[in-house]
Design a protein around this motif. Structure first.
Motif, PDB file in Angstrom:
ATOM      1  N   ARG A 100      -2.397  -2.137  -5.858  1.00 16.83           N
ATOM      2  CA  ARG A 100      -1.076  -2.259  -6.477  1.00 16.83           C
ATOM      3  C   ARG A 100      -1.099  -1.900  -7.955  1.00 16.83           C
ATOM      4  O   ARG A 100      -0.069  -1.962  -8.628  1.00 16.83           O
ATOM      5  CB  ARG A 100      -0.574  -3.706  -6.332  1.00 16.83           C
ATOM      6  N   SER A 191       7.533   0.413  -8.382  1.00 16.70           N
ATOM      7  CA  SER A 191       7.047   0.128  -7.025  1.00 16.70           C
ATOM      8  C   SER A 191       7.382   1.271  -6.082  1.00 16.70           C
ATOM      9  O   SER A 191       6.580   1.620  -5.201  1.00 16.70           O
ATOM     10  CB  SER A 191       7.672  -1.162  -6.501  1.00 16.70           C
ATOM     11  N   ARG A 195       4.787   3.497  -3.906  1.00 14.71           N
ATOM     12  CA  ARG A 195       4.922   3.702  -2.463  1.00 14.71           C
ATOM     13  C   ARG A 195       4.856   5.201  -2.148  1.00 14.71           C
ATOM     14  O   ARG A 195       4.190   5.612  -1.202  1.00 14.71           O
ATOM     15  CB  ARG A 195       6.260   3.111  -1.985  1.00 14.71           C
ATOM     16  N   LYS A 196       5.548   5.982  -2.952  1.00 15.41           N
ATOM     17  CA  LYS A 196       5.517   7.425  -2.724  1.00 15.41           C
ATOM     18  C   LYS A 196       4.089   7.964  -2.851  1.00 15.41           C
ATOM     19  O   LYS A 196       3.646   8.800  -2.067  1.00 15.41           O
ATOM     20  CB  LYS A 196       6.425   8.147  -3.732  1.00 15.41           C
ATOM     21  N   GLN A 198       1.438   6.389  -2.251  1.00 16.03           N
ATOM     22  CA  GLN A 198       0.612   5.972  -1.114  1.00 16.03           C
ATOM     23  C   GLN A 198       1.005   6.671   0.176  1.00 16.03           C
ATOM     24  O   GLN A 198       0.169   6.941   1.021  1.00 16.03           O
ATOM     25  CB  GLN A 198       0.706   4.456  -0.940  1.00 16.03           C
ATOM     26  N   LEU A 199       2.304   6.956   0.337  1.00 12.07           N
ATOM     27  CA  LEU A 199       2.781   7.456   1.628  1.00 12.07           C
ATOM     28  C   LEU A 199       3.034   8.949   1.642  1.00 12.07           C
ATOM     29  O   LEU A 199       3.134   9.547   2.707  1.00 12.07           O
ATOM     30  CB  LEU A 199       4.080   6.733   2.026  1.00 12.07           C
TER      31      LEU A 199
END
Lengths: 215, 402
Positions: A100, A191, A195-196, A198-199
């Motif tokens: 994180r 956040s 997320r972007k 990570q994904l």
């Protein structure tokens, strides 16, 4: 009280880090390699794991491997990556695995403590350098911009602005003042960017990572 | 005559004693610049005789069953070399006489004699042995002594070696062919031996070169491995400690600055050659930041985004001035952000100091106005100096269209 587990293979660094944590942080356990780290995290279920990027043991995957093997706990346990270097491969590897946040080991004690608090409250910790990587990886400097908010492969205009300010050394609060938005909104944007990162299946991101031997 | 000169080695072997007894006599040493081995010159110097007399004695002694040659070889082996002119013990001896060439010519003459003898009388072992010894001697001389002699050109050595190989091969072949391909047994054995030796002489330099290359490559690889091992170890131990020192000491303390400078130096050494250093904007600015960090109590973080663009001198100078101001007046943590695209470059320098009010600046503070704003305007760009976010510190924004 924030409950943490410290994972680092250098005992000197572990004890130094422990000494610099403030009173609101409780160290449950320490671990020095991948297997011990997975065991300690599973047993103690801390709120935050301070995780060294370079770790011996396991399959040789270092910090990223610890996160992957604890993937089932990611809802309650947050990983804050620490690295002695701030090279792209270290950062993006652990972030994509699920960390994180990311700070360098040379960060001041205040920075470390505030990063722990931020991660514990569910937000992401972005160092200026990590923001710089993100801007680079998503082609933001070249002017690429997402059309829809849920697009994973590009940053929205607002996200780009937030990232640019963080890269310029602005704290979340300062970003909020500058953009006339609330701190909460800044945290939401950060956040979303995490997320972007990570994904995203963005081709350039993968190529960019591959070029630096990350994936 | 030979027995007369045999007293010399006695003196030479007890040189310490002889020096105390007859201190007028210079020590028996061979000069580094010699005709053959420097023995005659050394002897004449030691005995105080003219060098011609020594040479004549040696030649006459050589005619008496080769005693002179033996004596010469013996002295050559035992008498030490004179110290070099420059006092450098490594100075290679130079030999004036082309001994290898002389031996080779003698060997070739002996070979011709051997071939003729083998065809006429059948057996020619004496001449063959002589030829083998002389030619082999020439090649050995060339390999062992001429190799290090600066007076012998590589071409000369190559000619000696190839001629030696040719003499050996040709003589061997012609000896085998003597008496209508029915040579005497002993001659045949020697002939085959000569051909093998000739082949060896022909290919030896290549094998030696291959071997040397192999060894060089191997030692290079070992060095590289060792370096990688040291790098890994330092990365694991020293860098961690330096990071910890910075963590504990606070951003702008002297200790942290020293640790940071040390860390940067170590990194540069560890990862030397990873990135090509060039006149790139980012590398120039990082270098400037590192220099400023050493001199002022500040920690400058340089974050870069975008492409590698050439360093524009005005932009670099203005950015350096901005960083210098930030470090000098702001101190603490200074953030530098460089965003480079092919069309334009933006540089942000931000500190958290007391901040400056451009309008309230005294007229003598030309630093900001001239060296940052004026410089950027002259280069066709813009520069803005304003308070940082939340009114804390100063932020300088440089913009230049490319």
């Amino acid at each position: 009280m924030t409950r943490v587990v410290i994972v680092d293979d250098h005992s000197i660094f572990r004890s130094g880090l422990k000494a610099s944590l403030d009173a609101a942080v409780e160290v449950l356990s320490e671990a020095a390699d991948v297997d011990a780290a997975v065991a300690a995290v599973t047993e103690h279920r801390p709120e935050v794991v301070l995780l060294d990027v370079h770790l011996p043991g396991g399959a040789g995957g270092g910090g990223a491997e610890v996160i992957r093997r604890c993937a089932g706990l990611l809802d309650s346990v947050r990983f804050l990556a620490l690295s002695v270097s701030d090279s792209a491969e270290d950062v993006v590897g652990v972030i994509r695995a699920g960390a994180r946040g990311y700070i360098t080991k040379g960060s001041s004690a205040d920075d470390v403590n505030s990063a722990i608090r931020t991660v514990a409250s569910g937000d992401a910790v972005f160092s200026p350098r990590l923001a710089g990587f993100v801007l680079d990886a998503f082609g933001a400097a070249a002017g690429e911009q997402a059309v829809a908010d849920d697009e994973l492969d590009r940053l929205s205009a607002r996200e780009r602005e937030v990232m640019r300010l963080i890269a310029r050394g602005y704290a979340y609060k300062e970003v909020a003042t500058e953009l006339f938005i609330s701190i909460k909104t800044v945290e939401t944007h950060v956040s979303a960017v995490l997320r972007k990162l990570q994904l995203s299946s963005r081709h350039e991101l993968t190529a960019w990572a591959l070029e630096r031997k990350l994936l | 005559m030979a027995s007369g000169s045999l007293q010399a080695p006695h003196l030479c072997l007890d040189s310490r004693v002889s020096q105390t007894e007859t201190s007028a006599r210079p020590p028996l040493v061979r000069p580094r610049r010699a005709v053959i081995g420097g023995v005659s010159a050394g002897l004449s110097e030691h005995l105080g005789w003219p060098v011609r007399r020594v040479r004549l004695l040696l030649v006459v002694a050589s005619l008496l069953g080769g005693a002179g040659i033996l004596f010469y070889g013996w002295l050559w082996a035992l008498v030490p070399l004179a110290p070099g002119e420059t006092g450098d013990a490594e100075e290679t001896p130079r030999r004036r006489a082309p001994i290898a060439a002389i031996l080779l010519v003698l060997g070739a003459v002996a070979a011709i004699a051997a071939i003729v003898q083998a065809n006429v009388e059948g057996s020619a072992s004496t001449a063959v042995s002589l030829s083998l010894a002389l030619t082999g001697g020439a090649v050995v001389w060339s390999l062992a002594l001429d190799e290090h002699d600066p007076d012998r050109s590589p071409r000369y050595r190559l000619i000696i070696r190839s001629a030696g190989a040719t003499v050996l091969l040709a003589t061997g072949l012609l000896l085998l062919a003597s008496n209508d391909w029915r040579p005497e047994a002993m001659t045949a054995v020697v002939a085959v031996g000569m051909m093998v030796l000739g082949l060896a002489v022909a290919v030896a330099p290549f094998i030696v070169r291959l071997w040397n290359e192999l060894m060089r490559e191997r030692s290079g690889r070992i060095r590289e491995e060792q370096r990688a091992e040291i790098a890994a170890h330092l990365h694991d131990s020293v860098l961690q400690t330096l990071a910890l020192i910075q963590n504990r000491a606070g951003a702008s303390s002297d200790v942290a600055r020293i640790a940071r400078a040390q860390e940067r130096e170590l990194r540069e050494w560890l990862f030397a050659g990873d990135g090509a250093p060039g006149a790139d904007l980012v590398s120039e600015l990082s270098e400037d930041a590192a220099t400023i960090e050493v001199e002022y109590p500040a920690r400058i973080d340089v974050v870069t985004v975008g492409e590698s663009v050439p360093a524009h001198p005005s932009l670099v100078a203005a950015a350096r001035e901005a960083m210098l101001n930030a470090a000098r007046h702001g101190g603490g943590e200074v953030s530098v952000y460089v965003e480079a695209a092919t069309s334009a470059v933006d540089v942000f320098v931000r500190d958290r100091g007391a901040g400056i009010d451009l309008d309230a600046l005294p007229a003598d503070r030309l630093g900001v106005r001239e060296s940052i704003i004026g410089r950027m305007q002259r280069a066709g760009g813009t520069a803005t100096v304003q308070r940082g976010a939340g009114g804390v510190g100063t932020e300088v924004h440089l913009h230049l269209d490319l």
